[in-house]
Motif scaffolding. Structure first.
Motif: not given
Length: 178
Positions: A12-27
């Motif tokens: 979702f974040i890397v490939q789809e470029n969605w603006d979602l919360p993440e911490t420590d490499g996890m969404e």
């Protein structure tokens, strides 16, 4: 659990470029609570696909479940007009969200992985007392569910979210009548 959250970040974040919360490499977000269930298809420790299931009766602070909260105007990224009718709150209805299949899964394997993912989603939902699932997903999901033998209906208008046309569907966990 951390492997599915890492796979969600990749999708979702890397490939789809969605603006979602993440911490420590996890969404993860406010709906990843002990009330939810996570399903993953994996091979040799690698998550290939996943789904989050949340009861429509869930409560965590001011939040309930994603579709209902969007309809109530609590989420800026999803339009309030997501459903034609009021979002249900019932023990027998669960929400499916954060559905993904890893982008690098070969086309020849995708159908099998998708069938496994949906089968486990249905099994997990039924084991938790659900007989229906509500989801915001790509429009093709309705057709996929029918191909797997489940009755579905669109319960909201088509919406472009994150570059994909999505639509809310209601899925009945009993086989469709033919």
């Amino acid at each position: 659990m951390s492997n599915i959250l890492k796979a969600r970040r990749e999708c979702f974040i890397v490939q789809e470029n969605w603006d979602l919360p993440e911490t420590d490499g996890m969404e993860f977000d406010q709906y990843d609570t002990p009330q939810s269930r996570w399903i993953a298809v994996h091979k040799e420790g690698r998550v290939l696909a996943g789904i989050r299931l949340t009861p429509t009766t869930a409560k965590c602070g001011m939040y309930s479940y994603m579709i209902r909260d969007a309809q109530l105007g609590l989420l800026q990224s999803i339009p309030v007009g997501i459903l034609y009718d009021a979002a249900p709150v019932a023990e027998h209805i669960w929400e499916s969200s954060r559905v993904f299949i890893a982008q690098d899964v070969p086309a020849a394997d995708r159908g099998h992985i998708q069938k496994s993912l949906i089968g486990e989603m249905v099994h997990t939902a039924q084991c938790n007392g659900a007989s229906e699932i509500l989801a915001l997903c790509p429009r093709a999901w309705k057709r996929w569910m029918r191909m797997l033998g489940y009755e579905t209906e669109h319960v909201g208008p088509p919406l472009e979210i994150g570059g994909t046309v999505n639509q809310a569907i209601h899925m009945y966990l009993r086989p469709a009548l033919h």
